[in-house]
Structure formats: structure tokens, C-alpha cells
Design a protein around this motif. Structure first.
Motif, mmCIF file in Angstrom:
data_model
loop_
_atom_site.group_PDB
_atom_site.id
_atom_site.type_symbol
_atom_site.label_atom_id
_atom_site.label_comp_id
_atom_site.label_asym_id
_atom_site.label_seq_id
_atom_site.Cartn_x
_atom_site.Cartn_y
_atom_site.Cartn_z
ATOM 1 N N LYS A 167 2.670 -2.968 7.981
ATOM 2 C CA LYS A 167 1.254 -3.143 8.288
ATOM 3 C C LYS A 167 0.399 -1.931 7.925
ATOM 4 C CE LYS A 167 2.214 -6.354 12.094
ATOM 5 N NZ LYS A 167 2.062 -6.625 13.549
ATOM 6 N N LEU A 168 0.943 -1.003 7.193
ATOM 7 C CA LEU A 168 0.194 0.202 6.839
ATOM 8 C C LEU A 168 -0.993 -0.129 5.938
ATOM 9 C CD1 LEU A 168 3.157 2.647 6.139
ATOM 10 C CD2 LEU A 168 1.420 2.899 7.948
ATOM 11 N N THR A 169 -2.147 0.436 6.272
ATOM 12 C CA THR A 169 -3.339 0.273 5.439
ATOM 13 C C THR A 169 -3.281 1.253 4.276
ATOM 14 O OG1 THR A 169 -4.627 1.920 6.663
ATOM 15 C CG2 THR A 169 -4.653 -0.362 7.497
ATOM 16 N N VAL A 170 -4.241 1.149 3.384
ATOM 17 C CA VAL A 170 -4.279 2.041 2.225
ATOM 18 C C VAL A 170 -4.387 3.494 2.657
ATOM 19 C CG1 VAL A 170 -5.634 2.743 0.216
ATOM 20 C CG2 VAL A 170 -5.220 0.312 0.648
ATOM 21 N N THR A 171 -5.305 3.786 3.576
ATOM 22 C CA THR A 171 -5.502 5.188 3.979
ATOM 23 C C THR A 171 -4.312 5.703 4.774
ATOM 24 O OG1 THR A 171 -6.758 4.405 5.906
ATOM 25 C CG2 THR A 171 -8.021 5.043 3.957
ATOM 26 N N GLN A 172 -3.735 4.860 5.597
ATOM 27 C CA GLN A 172 -2.548 5.276 6.342
ATOM 28 C C GLN A 172 -1.391 5.564 5.397
ATOM 29 O OE1 GLN A 172 -2.096 1.904 8.910
ATOM 30 N NE2 GLN A 172 -3.453 2.692 10.512
ATOM 31 N N ALA A 173 -1.194 4.680 4.433
ATOM 32 C CA ALA A 173 -0.120 4.866 3.464
ATOM 33 C C ALA A 173 -0.329 6.135 2.652
ATOM 34 C CB ALA A 173 -0.038 3.655 2.546
ATOM 35 N N ALA A 174 -1.566 6.393 2.258
ATOM 36 C CA ALA A 174 -1.863 7.594 1.471
ATOM 37 C C ALA A 174 -1.584 8.852 2.281
ATOM 38 C CB ALA A 174 -3.317 7.559 1.005
ATOM 39 N N SER B 293 18.756 -1.746 -7.546
ATOM 40 C CA SER B 293 17.493 -2.092 -8.196
ATOM 41 C C SER B 293 16.456 -1.013 -7.929
ATOM 42 C CB SER B 293 16.982 -3.430 -7.660
ATOM 43 O OG SER B 293 16.590 -3.291 -6.296
ATOM 44 N N LYS B 294 15.403 -1.039 -8.731
ATOM 45 C CA LYS B 294 14.295 -0.098 -8.521
ATOM 46 C C LYS B 294 13.728 -0.247 -7.109
ATOM 47 C CE LYS B 294 13.214 2.161 -12.449
ATOM 48 N NZ LYS B 294 12.916 3.604 -12.521
ATOM 49 N N GLN B 295 13.597 -1.484 -6.659
ATOM 50 C CA GLN B 295 13.022 -1.739 -5.337
ATOM 51 C C GLN B 295 13.893 -1.136 -4.235
ATOM 52 O OE1 GLN B 295 13.330 -3.936 -7.756
ATOM 53 N NE2 GLN B 295 11.271 -4.747 -8.153
ATOM 54 N N ASP B 296 15.206 -1.314 -4.371
ATOM 55 C CA ASP B 296 16.099 -0.799 -3.345
ATOM 56 C C ASP B 296 16.126 0.730 -3.327
ATOM 57 O OD1 ASP B 296 16.696 -3.311 -2.513
ATOM 58 O OD2 ASP B 296 18.664 -3.431 -3.480
ATOM 59 N N ILE B 297 16.062 1.330 -4.496
ATOM 60 C CA ILE B 297 16.022 2.797 -4.545
ATOM 61 C C ILE B 297 14.742 3.312 -3.909
ATOM 62 C CG2 ILE B 297 15.795 4.772 -6.104
ATOM 63 C CD1 ILE B 297 17.760 3.365 -7.973
ATOM 64 N N LEU B 298 13.633 2.670 -4.202
ATOM 65 C CA LEU B 298 12.355 3.092 -3.617
ATOM 66 C C LEU B 298 12.392 2.930 -2.097
ATOM 67 C CD1 LEU B 298 9.479 4.077 -3.959
ATOM 68 C CD2 LEU B 298 8.774 1.728 -4.419
ATOM 69 N N ALA B 299 12.916 1.810 -1.632
ATOM 70 C CA ALA B 299 13.035 1.612 -0.183
ATOM 71 C C ALA B 299 13.964 2.652 0.429
ATOM 72 C CB ALA B 299 13.547 0.204 0.115
ATOM 73 N N ASN C 1 0.829 -1.211 0.000
ATOM 74 C CA ASN C 1 0.000 0.000 0.000
ATOM 75 C C ASN C 1 0.861 1.257 0.000
ATOM 76 O OD1 ASN C 1 -2.478 -1.438 0.178
ATOM 77 N ND2 ASN C 1 -2.188 -1.683 2.380
ATOM 78 N N MET C 2 1.962 1.206 0.771
ATOM 79 C CA MET C 2 2.843 2.366 0.847
ATOM 80 C C MET C 2 3.578 2.558 -0.473
ATOM 81 S SD MET C 2 3.625 4.770 2.933
ATOM 82 C CE MET C 2 4.201 6.144 1.914
ATOM 83 N N VAL C 3 4.016 1.483 -1.074
ATOM 84 C CA VAL C 3 4.699 1.559 -2.361
ATOM 85 C C VAL C 3 3.772 2.168 -3.407
ATOM 86 C CG1 VAL C 3 5.710 0.211 -4.241
ATOM 87 C CG2 VAL C 3 6.248 -0.352 -1.846
#
Length: 800
Positions: free
Chosen positions: A235-242, A200-206, A109-111
Motif C-alpha cells: 500500500k505504499l504511496t509514491v512519496t512513501q516509496a521514494a 527471475s528479475k522480479q524475485d531478485i528485486l523482491a 511505486n516501491m519497485v
């Protein structure tokens, strides 16, 4: 210098687009060597990115202090700790609450939310997104804060440079990393290209999520999730991540705590963007989520030993910090060490036993509750240190005051040396007779050795380690006046009964017989120092070395309870002394280990002598001064009372108890923390609560009173491990050459004992000495010792 919360990310974009359109500068910058002043800087900074990783060099990461089971006690990303010897008496360093996590530890969700609002084509383009840059410029002109022009890789670079500059306290680099200039943007683009080639893209995003600032000193998604929602990144939900994705652009403007309405609107923008960019939501789902409240649940994570996660272990936690800050292995200066502790991402595994800490804390607060006018009208303090024999491991440090800096709290740790946040120390009363007892046994004095002593006398012939007279009384050098609490009248005692019944004149004679210098050396061998860390064999300010005070055997020198616990742990471990340690291991953020202080366990006394001490001190809990307290159900235990009285016998400044099994030692001291020698524990000030729950007001506090009750209650609930037994002294041991010492023929009936003492005992066997045995006669014991007696004045009156 920490992050400024307001910064502009897009004001240079128009110029970049213009430059890109005119002459292809933007593309050329990525493939041609940079010239002029910016070239070297960019090349050097880009080179740094070839070695960047998520556990990075140079980026701050909060540390963790953990108990022996690996449970969190406290996060540390700032230090504010009492520290003697520095200006202001405190070491302060304010860091960054940052805890990096891997890509796999971040909720999808955060990604999705972050990519949607910051760089929706992230998975498609490289380090440069020309289409996104142009779109951002148009949005900027139209005042639409929908998506920035910088790619996630570019923002990642910027955040790393900012953090590095802040940690280095390099204001020039910090300004450069956040400058609204074309050069800064070009530098950022080149380094982003380098990062894209190395990670990697994943590592840069993290990496971006780990380095972004979310307000309230929360750096990175893990601490942001804790701060606002009391959860983890995974454990972030969609609204929390947003909500969190929306904060990044401007943590001040979109602060959900101070500006919930603005933050809610921003969150809904992110949700809508997730739907339109196909990042985890449909339009219908986004609309449903937009109707939900922010749902804030978290709080700013606390740093250090006042954090709620510490529970009852605040004093132990501070001791761990003090040990770290005083160890030059962790940095040249206290500030260097504070910085490492705050930013090094250390995992500090301590020796704290959660069960023992809870048991000790409950006991000190139950027996001597700080704010009770009934059970503690004298406002006395009760502190206990627990040590595991044979290891040096500090199992618990407890105090009947809450730890902290607020009203009714204290940061003074009464159990430890002054250097590590302690007080000026405590007098130990007759619990220091341990050192004279060990010295006597070392010299072959058997259990049945007897002396007939008066209730009060002046002894002469004491000498210090240089052979000069020690002590001074009524104009006579080398003299010492001492009395028993039992009052006048002669009594005959053996080494066994003189110890179990704590006969002061007996021990003063014994100390002279075995040599005051030898007794002090025994204490030194068992790790004893003055509370300020000065050797007992050295002068300390206006006080001479301890071998100049015949009252040493009666505990008149101020020491730390923790040191006494370690000394008693030596006999519990059959002669092995271990320096008290609070840290088991330290693991860095990269997984490597750091050195930790060693317990340096070594043989200090023979096992035969230690076994003999244990045999005698078991008698203290059966027929001696703590007989009314008794031992522990189903276990063998030993102990020693200690009581120091002021010279006029008007109350007790300090009362102590050392109690132990083969698996655990506890040393307790009770005293008035404001002015122990003035506000003594007599009359109503001697009141405390028994383990049974009833009030006890003995009129004068003895070691068998509140200290003994504290020990018994704490050990009733402590982690004592499997049932183990003291090793018995063999019947044919030389120590039994004159019997087991439990039966002594008295010249006359002794005066009725006082306080924690016992009356007359029964009879005992005459063979070997296995357990505590019975019998013994003699008085209870008394106490005194209002501080180390100067060589020009009389010694203490009496101590039990």
C-alpha cells in the motif's frame, strides 16, 4: 551481531573500472575459474545461491503469535522473558525485524522508486552493468550520490551474505561480506551471475527489498513500511516509496525521524530520478510530489508480549513464549529456542479465545481494580484461568494488573506454575474438596450418606501412602484439628449438603474414611502438582509429600489456578482429563508444521462419577455457599467456593472460586500478592466491587465474595457456546440409593452461617437427581489454611 548502519558501497568501484579496462579482468572473472584463496570461497558461496528462495534457508524472519481465530497477538523478533533456572533468571535474544513478502505484495511505486535510484537499467542488463559501473565511478568522483554502481542483483547478494553472517554470529564472514576490497566485489559479481541464472528479475528485486536494512531494526520493505508509515509494502504511496528507496543507501544519514530535512531532500532526488528514468512518474507529477511533506505515521513495531497488539492478553502471550522456551523439541538449549522463536518465521496459532480473554480481563479489573482505594484498599490481586472442557485449550488468562515491566505492571503470571513465569502458587481452600468428593464417589459413597459432626474436633487415624501416621497435633501423630466456620454445635450433613455448604469437619472425616493417600492420588490423576511442578507424591524442599497433610482436602498445598481449572474441566467433560495447552499448531516460514504439546486427553474418572460431581456442585450455586451469587441465566452451571484462613482466624490469605458450564471452566483466586499470610483480606482489605457496581466489604473475604463475583461477571460475557446441559444422574443410580441427599434431618438448628454460607434450605425431592434441586440445611462454611502444615504442627483450622 546486528547490522552496522553506515557502510560505503562505491569506494572500490574506481579500482574495478581500472581493472576492467586493463586486461578485461572484470569480464574474465565471470567466465574463468577463480584461482588462489578466493576461488573456493566464491564457488561455495555461489553454489548456495542455487538454492536461494524468498522463504530462505538461513535468513532471519520474525515470528507471529496468533489467537485461535488467526488474529495477530504479537510479532516476535527478540526474546526477553523470565526463565527460571538460567543465570539472571531471564532469556534474552535480540533478532531482526524482518518479514519477507512476494513481488506481488510490493507496491509498483516501491519497485519504480528503487529501480530509479539504485539501478535504472535493471530490467535491461544482466548481473553486471558495465555502463552503470563507469557512471557510478564518475558520480562518485563528483560527489553525486545519485545511483550506485552495483546492480540490484549484486546488492541482493551482499545483503544475503551480511544477514547470514549476522544470524550465525560470524564476525569474520560479516566483515568479509562488507569489506572494501576487490576480492569481495569479484565474489559478489560471480554470485550475482549465479542468482540471475536461478531466479527471475522480479524475485531478485523482491529479495533485495526483503533483505535491505532501513534503520530502527527494520529489515525488508514490509517492516520498513510499518516502521515509518504504519502501512504495508503493498500500500505504499509514491512519496512513501521514494522515502524508503532513498534510505537504503545510508539509513543513518537519511533517517527521516532524526534528519527529516536531509531525508526530504533525498526523497525528492528519488522522485526526480523516477521522472528522468521513466519509472512511474512524469516531471510534472514528480514536482507535485516533491512539494509534499514526508508524512511519517508509523512507529517501531514492538516485539513480544508488551506490544500494543497483544491487548489484554499479555499474560497468556508470555505463557505461550514460556511453553515454547521450555520445550526441548524446539532446540537443545533455551537460547537455541529463543533464536528459533525470534528468527524462524514461525506462525504460532494459540488457543486464546478473544471474547473469553476480554470477559475475564474486564471482570478481574472491575471486581478487584488494582489501583482503587475504594474497591480494593487491600491492593489484592485477582486472577482467572479459563479452560475448555474436553480439549485442554486455555481460553484465557487474566490478572488485575497490567502486563509489563514498567511501574504498576508485572510479568508474574499468578495463574500458572512457577516454571512458566508464575508465582509460588495459591492455596485453594475448600475448592480442593473436589478431590475428596471424587474419591468418595469412586468408592461408591452415595449422595445420602450422612455424618453428624461437631463444630470443632481433633481427628486421629490419618495415614500416608506408606501407612505411617499423617499429621501431628498436640503430641499425637496421625492427628488433625479442624473447625467449621459456623462455630460450635453439631450438625448432620449428607454428601450433598456437606459439599454444597462446605462443612470442614464433615470433609475431614470423609477424607479419613476414603483415605488421604487415595485423595492425593485422585488429585494427581487430575493433573495436579505443586506450583513449582513437583509431584504431590514427592517431598518438596522442606515439605513432605502431600499425603502427609490431612489439611490437603482443605486446600493447604500451593498450586496453580490453571491446574485447578483443568481439574474442574475434567468433571465438566464427564471424566476426560486434558493437560492444559496454549498452542494449537505451529507453521514454519516454509509452510511445514512443527510438533506442539499434546493435551493427551484421557479418561481420568468414570462418566457416572463425573455426572454425580456435577449434580452436587450445581447445588453450590442454588442453596450452597454461592447461593447468593446464583447461576447463569438460561444455562446450567456448577461451582465450588474456597477460602483459606490463617490459624488465628484473623483474615483470609486466599479466596477462590471454581465455576463452570459443560462448555467452559473458570478458576479464580484472590489474594494479596506481596504477603498473603500477613496482609490478609480482613476488615477494609476485604472490600471489592459487586457485579452490580456497589461496594461490598464483608469483613473477611470468602470464596463467594470477590472470586465468585469475578466468575459470574466473566461468564456473563464469555463465549459459552450453544446451550448445553449436564447429564443427569439416573433415578436408579447407586448414588441415589439413600436419596438425593438434599434433605437431611438435623439434631438441632445450626448456628447462623458466616460469610459466603447459607442458612437453612427448603425441602427437596427424594427421587432422581437431575438439576441442582433445592433444600439442604447446614451452615455456610468457613475457612483457613495458612500453608501446608508440617508433620510436627497442627493442621489448618477451617476452610470453605
Amino acid at each position: 551481531m546486528q547490522r552496522r548502519e553506515i557502510f560505503t558501497r562505491t569506494s572500490v568501484l574506481g579500482r574495478l573500472v581500472t581493472f576492467a579496462a586493463i586486461g578485461g579482468v572484470l569480464a574474465a572473472a565471470m567466465v574463468l575459474p577463480i584461482v588462489a584463496a578466493t576461488g573456493v570461497l566464491v564457488r561455495n558461496e555461489a553454489a548456495k545461491f542455487t538454492t536461494l528462495s524468498l522463504t530462505d534457508q538461513g535468513l532471519p524472519q520474525r515470528s507471529e503469535i496468533l489467537d485461535a481465530s488467526g488474529h495477530l497477538l504479537a510479532y516476535v523478533y527478540g526474546v526477553d522473558v523470565p526463565y527460571s533456572g538460567v543465570k539472571g533468571g531471564v532469556v534474552q535474544y535480540f533478532g531482526w525485524d524482518r518479514q519477507p513478502v512476494t513481488y506481488q505484495q510490493i507496491s509498483p511505486n516501491m519497485v519504480n522508486a528503487l529501480v530509479a535510484i539504485e539501478d535504472s537499467r535493471y530490467w535491461e542488463h544482466g548481473a553486471i552493468d558495465l555502463r552503470g559501473t563507469i557512471r557510478a565511478a564518475v558520480n562518485d568522483l563528483q560527489h553525486k550520490p545519485v545511483q550506485g554502481g552495483s546492480t540490484i542483483a549484486q546488492q541482493y547478494v551482499k545483503n544475503v551474505l551480511l544477514l547470514r553472517a549476522e544470524v550465525a554470529d560470524n564476525s569474520t564472514a560479516e566483515v568479509s561480506a562488507d569489506a572494501d576490497t576487490l576480492n569481495r566485489k569479484l565474489n559478489e559479481l560471480r554470485m550475482a551471475v549465479a542468482a540471475e541464472h536461478q531466479q527471475s528479475k522480479q524475485d531478485i528485486l523482491a529479495g533485495y527489498l526483503n533483505d535491505a536494512y532501513y534503520g530502527y531494526n527494520a529489515y525488508g520493505i514490509e517492516t520498513a513500511a510499518e516502521t515509518y508509515f504504519g502501512t504495508t509494502a503493498s500500500k505504499l504511496t509514491v512519496t512513501q516509496a521514494a522515502t524508503l528507496a532513498g534510505i537504503v543507501e545510508n539509513p543513518t544519514q537519511y533517517d527521516p525521524i532524526l534528519h527529516p530535512g536531509v531525508s526530504l531532500e533525498r526523497r525528492n532526488t528519488v522522485l526526480a530520478r523516477m521522472a528522468t528514468t521513466d519509472n512511474g512518474l512524469t516531471t510534472a507529477q514528480a514536482r507535485l510530489d516533491e512539494a509534499k511533506p514526508l508524512g511519517l505515521k508509523g512507529s517501531e513495531p514492538q516485539s513480544g508480549c508488551e506490544a500494543s497488539s497483544v491487548g489484554t492478553a499479555g499474560f497468556f502471550c508470555q505463557y505461550v513464549e514460556e511453553v515454547f522456551l521450555h520445550d526441548s523439541a524446539y532446540g537443545k538449549t533455551p537460547m537455541d529456542r529463543a533464536k528459533l522463536l525470534s528468527t524462524g518465521g514461525l506462525h504460532i496459532y494459540t488457543t486464546l479465545n478473544e471474547q473469553d480473554q476480554q470477559a475475564a480481563t474486564e471482570a478481574v479489573n472491575y471486581v478487584v481494580p488494582a489501583r482503587s482505594g475504594v474497591y480494593n484498599p487491600g491492593h489484592n490481586a485477582d486472577t482467572e484461568a479459563m479452560v475448555k472442557p474436553g480439549t485442554g485449550q486455555i481460553e484465557a488468562i487474566a490478572e488485575d494488573r497490567p502486563y509489563g515491566t514498567n511501574y504498576g505492571q508485572t510479568e508474574i503470571d499468578y495463574a500458572v506454575n512457577t516454571l512458566y513465569g508464575g508465582s509460588s502458587g495459591v492455596q485453594t481452600g475448600s475448592s480442593s474438596k473436589l478431590f475428596t468428593l471424587i474419591t468418595a464417589l469412586n468408592q461408591g459413597i452415595p449422595f445420602g450418606y450422612t455424618q453428624t459432626v461437631p463444630g470443632s474436633t481433633t481427628l486421629t487415624g490419618y495415614t500416608n501412602c506408606q501407612g505411617a501416621p499423617a499429621g501431628y497435633y498436640n503430641g499425637a501423630p496421625g492427628a488433625y484439628n479442624v473447625s467449621n466456620a459456623e462455630g460450635p454445635g453439631k450438625s448432620t450433613d449428607s454428601l450433598y449438603t456437606g459439599t454444597t455448604n462446605s462443612i470442614n469437619v464433615f470433609y475431614a472425616e470423609l477424607e479419613k474414611k476414603v483415605g488421604l493417600c487415595n485423595v492425593v492420588h485422585t488429585a494427581v490423576d487430575l493433573g495436579m502438582t505443586r506450583a513449582d511442578g513437583t509431584s504431590l507424591l514427592s517431598a518438596d524442599g522442606g515439605q513432605a509429600s502431600a499425603d502427609n497433610y490431612p489439611s490437603f482436602t482443605l486446600g493447604s498445598v500451593n498450586v496453580a489456578p490453571l491446574s485447578m481449572a483443568a481439574a474442574y474441566a475434567t468433571v465438566a467433560a464427564r471424566g476426560m482429563y486434558c493437560t492444559p495447552v496454549a498452542i494449537n499448531k505451529i507453521v514454519t516460514g516454509t509452510g511445514s508444521s512443527m510438533s506442539v504439546p499434546s493435551a493427551n486427553c484421557h479418561r481420568a474418572i468414570s462418566s457416572d462419577v463425573a455426572d454425580a460431581v456435577n449434580y452436587i456442585l450445581q447445588g453450590v450455586l442454588t442453596t450452597g455457599t454461592a447461593g447468593a451469587i446464583g447461576g447463569l441465566a438460561g444455562r446450567e452451571a456448577a461451582g465450588k467456593t474456597g477460602t483459606s484462613n490463617v490459624a488465628n482466624n484473623d483474615g483470609t490469605p486466599y479466596a477462590a472460586f471454581a465455576g463452570y458450564t459443560p462448555n467452559l471452566v473458570g478458576y479464580i483466586s484472590v489474594f494479596n500478592p506481596v504477603s498473603p499470610t500477613v496482609d490478609t483480606m480482613g476488615g477494609q482489605s476485604s472490600c471489592y466491587r459487586l457485579e452490580s457496581g456497589s461496594q461490598s466489604c464483608p469483613g473477611e473475604m470468602f470464596g463467594a465474595d470477590a472470586p465468585g463475583s469475578t466468575w459470574h461477571m466473566s461468564f456473563d460475557h464469555a463465549d459459552l457456546g450453544s446451550v448445553t446441559y449436564f447429564v443427569p444422574v439416573p433415578p436408579d443410580s447407586p448414588f441415589n440409593s439413600q436419596g438425593n441427599g438434599q434433605v437431611v434431618v438435623q439434631p438441632k438448628s445450626p448456628t447462623k452461617p458466616k460469610g459466603g454460607g447459607t442458612g437453612t434450605g427448603g425441602t427437596g425431592g427424594t427421587g432422581g437427581t437431575g438439576g441442582g434441586g433445592t433444600g439442604g440445611t447446614g451452615g455456610g462454611g468457613g475457612g483457613n489454611g495458612g500453608g501446608p502444615t508440617p508433620a510436627s504442627s497442627p493442621g489448618p483450622k477451617s476452610v470453605t
